[in-house]
Design a protein around this motif. Structure first.
Motif, PDB file in Angstrom:
ATOM      1  N   SER A  63       0.974  -0.775  -0.081  1.00  0.00           N
ATOM      2  CA  SER A  63       0.079  -0.301   0.210  1.00  0.00           C
ATOM      3  C   SER A  63       0.655   1.192  -0.192  1.00  0.00           C
ATOM      4  CB  SER A  63      -1.035   0.041   0.858  1.00  0.00           C
ATOM      5  OG  SER A  63      -0.238   0.461   2.582  1.00  0.00           O
ATOM      6  N   GLY A  64      -0.007   2.213  -0.649  1.00  0.00           N
ATOM      7  CA  GLY A  64       0.981   3.769  -0.201  1.00  0.00           C
ATOM      8  C   GLY A  64       1.478   4.135  -1.821  1.00  0.00           C
ATOM      9  N   ARG A  65       1.855   5.432  -1.896  1.00  0.00           N
ATOM     10  CA  ARG A  65       2.401   5.574  -3.383  1.00  0.00           C
ATOM     11  C   ARG A  65       4.173   6.144  -3.791  1.00  0.00           C
ATOM     12  NH1 ARG A  65      -1.914   9.623  -5.646  1.00  0.00           N
ATOM     13  NH2 ARG A  65      -0.961  11.994  -4.337  1.00  0.00           N
ATOM     14  N   VAL A  66       3.708   5.735  -4.808  1.00  0.00           N
ATOM     15  CA  VAL A  66       5.145   6.418  -5.155  1.00  0.00           C
ATOM     16  C   VAL A  66       5.230   7.825  -6.365  1.00  0.00           C
ATOM     17  CG1 VAL A  66       7.611   6.366  -5.973  1.00  0.00           C
ATOM     18  CG2 VAL A  66       7.250   5.102  -4.421  1.00  0.00           C
ATOM     19  N   LEU A  67       5.759   8.935  -5.715  1.00  0.00           N
ATOM     20  CA  LEU A  67       5.575  10.092  -7.773  1.00  0.00           C
ATOM     21  C   LEU A  67       6.913  10.035  -7.544  1.00  0.00           C
ATOM     22  CD1 LEU A  67       3.449  12.470  -5.728  1.00  0.00           C
ATOM     23  CD2 LEU A  67       2.403  10.280  -7.081  1.00  0.00           C
ATOM     24  N   VAL A  68       7.033  10.265  -8.962  1.00  0.00           N
ATOM     25  CA  VAL A  68       8.994  10.096  -9.717  1.00  0.00           C
ATOM     26  C   VAL A  68       8.610  11.422 -10.616  1.00  0.00           C
ATOM     27  CG1 VAL A  68      10.719   9.132 -10.737  1.00  0.00           C
ATOM     28  CG2 VAL A  68       9.784   7.828  -9.914  1.00  0.00           C
ATOM     29  N   GLU A  69       8.724  12.409 -10.589  1.00  0.00           N
ATOM     30  CA  GLU A  69       8.422  13.414 -11.091  1.00  0.00           C
ATOM     31  C   GLU A  69       7.548  13.662 -11.919  1.00  0.00           C
ATOM     32  OE1 GLU A  69      11.063  12.461 -14.345  1.00  0.00           O
ATOM     33  OE2 GLU A  69      12.445  14.327 -14.327  1.00  0.00           O
ATOM     34  N   LEU A 113      23.813   7.716 -15.844  1.00  0.00           N
ATOM     35  CA  LEU A 113      24.251   9.114 -15.424  1.00  0.00           C
ATOM     36  C   LEU A 113      23.606   9.629 -16.860  1.00  0.00           C
ATOM     37  CD1 LEU A 113      27.986  10.491 -13.146  1.00  0.00           C
ATOM     38  CD2 LEU A 113      24.549  10.470 -12.932  1.00  0.00           C
ATOM     39  N   LEU A 114      23.973   8.017 -18.000  1.00  0.00           N
ATOM     40  CA  LEU A 114      24.366   9.400 -19.389  1.00  0.00           C
ATOM     41  C   LEU A 114      22.571   9.911 -20.080  1.00  0.00           C
ATOM     42  CD1 LEU A 114      26.341   9.747 -21.136  1.00  0.00           C
ATOM     43  CD2 LEU A 114      25.692   7.991 -22.080  1.00  0.00           C
ATOM     44  N   THR A 115      21.547   8.681 -19.064  1.00  0.00           N
ATOM     45  CA  THR A 115      20.298   9.074 -19.672  1.00  0.00           C
ATOM     46  C   THR A 115      19.699  10.005 -18.921  1.00  0.00           C
ATOM     47  OG1 THR A 115      19.366   7.292 -17.398  1.00  0.00           O
ATOM     48  CG2 THR A 115      20.059   6.556 -20.313  1.00  0.00           C
ATOM     49  N   ARG A 116      20.776  11.078 -17.918  1.00  0.00           N
ATOM     50  CA  ARG A 116      20.057  11.413 -17.478  1.00  0.00           C
ATOM     51  C   ARG A 116      19.115  11.557 -16.624  1.00  0.00           C
ATOM     52  NH1 ARG A 116      21.302  15.210 -22.385  1.00  0.00           N
ATOM     53  NH2 ARG A 116      22.880  15.889 -21.871  1.00  0.00           N
ATOM     54  N   PRO A 117      19.485  10.632 -15.347  1.00  0.00           N
ATOM     55  CA  PRO A 117      17.694   9.742 -14.931  1.00  0.00           C
ATOM     56  C   PRO A 117      17.437  11.454 -14.167  1.00  0.00           C
ATOM     57  CG  PRO A 117      19.862   8.938 -13.821  1.00  0.00           C
ATOM     58  CD  PRO A 117      20.660  10.095 -15.394  1.00  0.00           C
ATOM     59  N   ALA A 118      15.587  10.709 -13.556  1.00  0.00           N
ATOM     60  CA  ALA A 118      16.105  11.736 -13.158  1.00  0.00           C
ATOM     61  C   ALA A 118      16.109  11.684 -11.188  1.00  0.00           C
ATOM     62  CB  ALA A 118      14.205  11.914 -12.282  1.00  0.00           C
TER      63      ALA A 118
END
Ligand SMILES: Nc1ncnc2c1ncn2[C@@H]1O[C@H](COP(=O)(O)OP(=O)(O)OP(=O)(O)O)[C@@H](O)[C@H]1O
Ligand SMILES: [Mg+2]
Length: 251
Positions: A70-76, A165-170
């Motif tokens: 349960s619960g949630r994750v927000l990426v950007e 790093l190359l994909t410029r990750p969030a």
């Protein structure tokens, strides 16, 4: 636990009331027992805690590698639970980077081919200037034509960081990235992670058992029994050790 963000910056990753349980009945284990927290752009966070306290489980949930009970994750700002499998796979490939203790490089490919692999898999052209910048900052420019077995552990891990790093990750996630390195290579890698945060503005979440490694971060979070305990801003090694001792007395 109370979290006091030290600076007003964009929130890139957010978790609310995250719970992850395994199994049912008497054998059920709650690895993450209700965690809410936010990560800001460019911030370097270390997560510490005793073995089994839920660090890797939390990181896998934050990275969309595992699904919370349960619960949630927000990426950007995107709620992972609302994404289709395809969207989630794409987000993991393009917005999230990983570095593991065991490097996870493909031995048959050169360092450069390893670094470029995630971009190639998502059908993107590498930005040569960005590749040069990342490779120069990690000081592996002269190792690019070599295959992983011809590189030292420290160099292999720097190749793994370049790949992430190359994909410029969030967010760049690192689970015990110095665990397989000697002290000197480990410190060097931490300097590189530090500068990826300071100079490239990358957001980094690192799990570590090493109190000295944790002092490279802007913020150190401690966990025990699936819960966050302390949040320390730019702590000294002694402050980290004291917070760690608090988690151990709770177990
Ligand atoms: N797939 C699984 N099935 C059942 N229990 C699991 C599973 N994965 C993790 N656990 C349990 O959840 C708890 C937290 O595990 P986790 O791997 O997150 O700990 P950790 O803090 O990363 O430990 P370490 O420092 O040893 O890596 C442990 O009790 C573990 O045994
Ligand atoms: Mg772990």
């Amino acid at each position: 636990m109370t979290t006091t963000p030290s600076r007003q910056r964009d929130t890139v990753l957010q978790a609310s009331e995250l719970v992850r349980s395994y199994g049912e009945g008497e054998t059920a284990v709650t690895a993450v027992a209700g965690v809410s927290l936010a990560f800001h752009t460019g911030e370097f966070t270390a997560i510490m805690g005793p073995s089994g306290s839920g660090k890797s489980t939390l990181m896998n949930l934050l990275a969309g590698l595992d699904t919370p009970t349960s619960g949630r994750v927000l990426v950007e700002g995107r709620d992972l639970s609302r994404l289709t499998d395809r969207e989630l796979a794409r987000l993991r490939r393009e917005r999230v980077g990983f570095v593991f203790q065991s490097f996870n490089l493909l031995p048959a490919l050169t360092a450069e081919q390893n670094i470029l692999l995630p971009l190639r898999l998502s059908g993107q052209r590498p930005d040569r200037a960005h590749l040069d910048e990342v490779v120069a900052s990690l000081r592996i420019g002269d190792r690019l034509a070599h295959r992983p077995p011809e590189l030292s552990g420290g160099q292999q891990q720097r190749v793994a960081v370049a790949r992430a790093l190359l994909t410029r990750p969030a967010v760049l996630f690192a689970d015990e990235p110095t665990g397989a390195l000697d002290v000197t290579s480990g410190r060097e890698l931490l300097e590189h992670l530090r500068s990826a945060s300071t100079e490239l503005g990358r957001t980094i979440v690192m799990v570590t058992h090493d109190p000295v490694a944790a002092t490279y971060a802007d913020r150190v979070l401690t966990m025990s029994d699936g819960l966050l305990r302390d949040s320390l801003e730019r702590p000294t090694t002694n402050e980290v050790l004291t917070a760690m001792a608090r988690t151990e007395t709770r177990c």
